[in-house]
Design a protein around this motif. Sequence first.
Motif, PDB file in Angstrom:
ATOM      1  N   SER A   6      65.055  52.390  20.960  1.00 53.87           N
ATOM      2  CA  SER A   6      66.198  51.742  20.340  1.00 53.87           C
ATOM      3  C   SER A   6      67.462  52.554  20.550  1.00 53.87           C
ATOM      4  CB  SER A   6      65.939  51.548  18.840  1.00 53.87           C
ATOM      5  OG  SER A   6      64.818  50.746  18.628  1.00 53.87           O
ATOM      6  N   PHE A  52      77.419  37.240  23.938  1.00 54.29           N
ATOM      7  CA  PHE A  52      76.124  37.070  24.601  1.00 54.29           C
ATOM      8  C   PHE A  52      76.170  36.601  26.053  1.00 54.29           C
ATOM      9  CE2 PHE A  52      75.079  36.524  20.049  1.00 54.29           C
ATOM     10  CZ  PHE A  52      74.158  37.551  19.927  1.00 54.29           C
ATOM     11  N   VAL A  59      75.744  41.495  25.147  1.00 53.13           N
ATOM     12  CA  VAL A  59      74.507  41.784  24.414  1.00 53.13           C
ATOM     13  C   VAL A  59      73.411  40.839  24.906  1.00 53.13           C
ATOM     14  CG1 VAL A  59      73.389  41.842  22.149  1.00 53.13           C
ATOM     15  CG2 VAL A  59      75.787  42.546  22.387  1.00 53.13           C
ATOM     16  N   THR A  60      72.231  41.384  25.157  1.00 51.34           N
ATOM     17  CA  THR A  60      71.068  40.574  25.512  1.00 51.34           C
ATOM     18  C   THR A  60      70.211  40.362  24.270  1.00 51.34           C
ATOM     19  OG1 THR A  60      70.956  41.291  27.819  1.00 51.34           O
ATOM     20  CG2 THR A  60      68.921  40.508  26.833  1.00 51.34           C
ATOM     21  N   MET A  61      69.941  39.119  23.931  1.00 50.80           N
ATOM     22  CA  MET A  61      69.011  38.779  22.855  1.00 50.80           C
ATOM     23  C   MET A  61      67.941  37.904  23.477  1.00 50.80           C
ATOM     24  SD  MET A  61      69.741  37.379  18.985  1.00 50.80           S
ATOM     25  CE  MET A  61      70.429  35.789  19.471  1.00 50.80           C
ATOM     26  N   PHE A  73      66.608  43.161  21.514  1.00 51.44           N
ATOM     27  CA  PHE A  73      68.031  43.352  21.752  1.00 51.44           C
ATOM     28  C   PHE A  73      68.249  44.459  22.776  1.00 51.44           C
ATOM     29  CE2 PHE A  73      68.040  41.530  17.483  1.00 51.44           C
ATOM     30  CZ  PHE A  73      69.074  40.607  17.566  1.00 51.44           C
ATOM     31  N   ALA A  95      65.936  45.277  27.054  1.00 54.58           N
ATOM     32  CA  ALA A  95      65.877  44.989  25.628  1.00 54.58           C
ATOM     33  C   ALA A  95      64.603  45.552  25.025  1.00 54.58           C
ATOM     34  CB  ALA A  95      65.957  43.480  25.387  1.00 54.58           C
ATOM     35  N   SER A  97      62.128  45.146  21.527  1.00 59.65           N
ATOM     36  CA  SER A  97      61.856  44.212  20.442  1.00 59.65           C
ATOM     37  C   SER A  97      61.548  44.954  19.145  1.00 59.65           C
ATOM     38  CB  SER A  97      60.688  43.300  20.806  1.00 59.65           C
ATOM     39  OG  SER A  97      59.461  43.984  20.688  1.00 59.65           O
TER      40      SER A  97
END
Length: 454
Positions: A6, A52, A59-61, A73, A95, A97
Amino acid sequence: MFRALSQVALIALLAAPCARANKLTDIERACFERGNFHKGIHWLEECIQEMFTAEDFHVTMTSVAPGAGIVAFGPGYSKEEYHFHTQFIVETSAAVSTDASYVGAAQITFAIPSLSLGQKGIYDKPSSREKFGIPKVERPIGEEPLDAKASLSFGYRRFDAREQDFYGLGPNSSLSGNATYGLLQSSTYAKIDNPLTTWNSIGFNLSFLQPRVTSSINGAVPQIRAAYNATTAPGLNSRDDFMRYEPYILFRIPPRRSLFDTLRVGYAAYQALGDSTFSFQRLTATSTTFIPLWIPSHHTPDNRRPKIKNYVCPSLRSATRCSMGDLRLIGTYAASYKGAHSQVPFYFDQTLGGTNIDGTDTLRGYVDYRFRAPSSILFQIEYRRPIWGPFGFLAFYDLGKVALIPSDLSLDHLRHDIGVGLWLRAGNREVVRLYFGFGTGEGSRLQPKFPVSF
């Protein structure tokens, strides 16, 4: 491990906009500038798009895989350039999780004018979707969209899904047979697509796959190796790499209309580079019919009759008709063929329940991966309608089944579900969808779903 990953993702996300100070300024302006708040829903739409989807950094979601955490993320980067008649698109994302699963992907696409059969007309007229405000991809008049060009893509994707569910093989598996495993997979691929006419295109996908079954982080459910063996879960102990070759053809009939049908037919060969026992072939066909739903509408909002039309039609515009959304009819057929002494590895099986490993909705009222087998059929009816800014409503009815051999695919004893939900879009990309499915005989469930990164 989760904290370390993270932190890496957070540092990359913060460092990327720092490399482009104007990008950070755009996000601050769109999302936090006090003067924009009076725009209401339009402020929210602009903020979501900047956050996004906007170039360069965003930002990648995303979803690593069904069951591998709720959402992942991380930082994303996309860039589009034009040089003469060639379009270059670079995309990359990473990303982590909520359960420390991760995914990383990078892709570069070269798009050039297609090698077509005959003369294709210029794209100089907006479609009904554009005229009546249904979300679409913006493009300059006269310029071919990406899917009207020949494209060549190279990419790499790696994911580590630390918790995946397995309920056994075949249409009669039960919830009591649940076991858990992890899946680490790398994919290096190249793909080419070339539109031949305005209504069809051909392509070829080439992939080098490296799947590895690992232990799951879920200690409350039996590990797959404790509950199953190489016979009941083929490929469980295999460490083979695979080559995948897939030619396909895609039809869109009629072209350039708001009511149309798409049909994609592909034939993929999976070649195990070690034990040829796990080599197999798969025929897939997917048909999707898009039906726009209209109601007649005349006059301005003050003079419309009945007044309920003002809840459907744009409040600030007069038009001869208004969109009530789209109805989509989807049918998917997948049949796997193998030699007399061959097996399809269970992690390459078709799955029905929730979404599959590619992020495609299947039987949405069931848990993810509820039914698994080499072959499957699936029929879906789905209604979608924008309701407020980037938010939309959906309703669906799904039915389908899996089969161990293609000859067992029939319309008997189909599993089914029904449900409703909401979706959120940023520009032409879906950010998240949330649906409530029921009618399965196995309880009802609320499921949030996020798109899988290319």
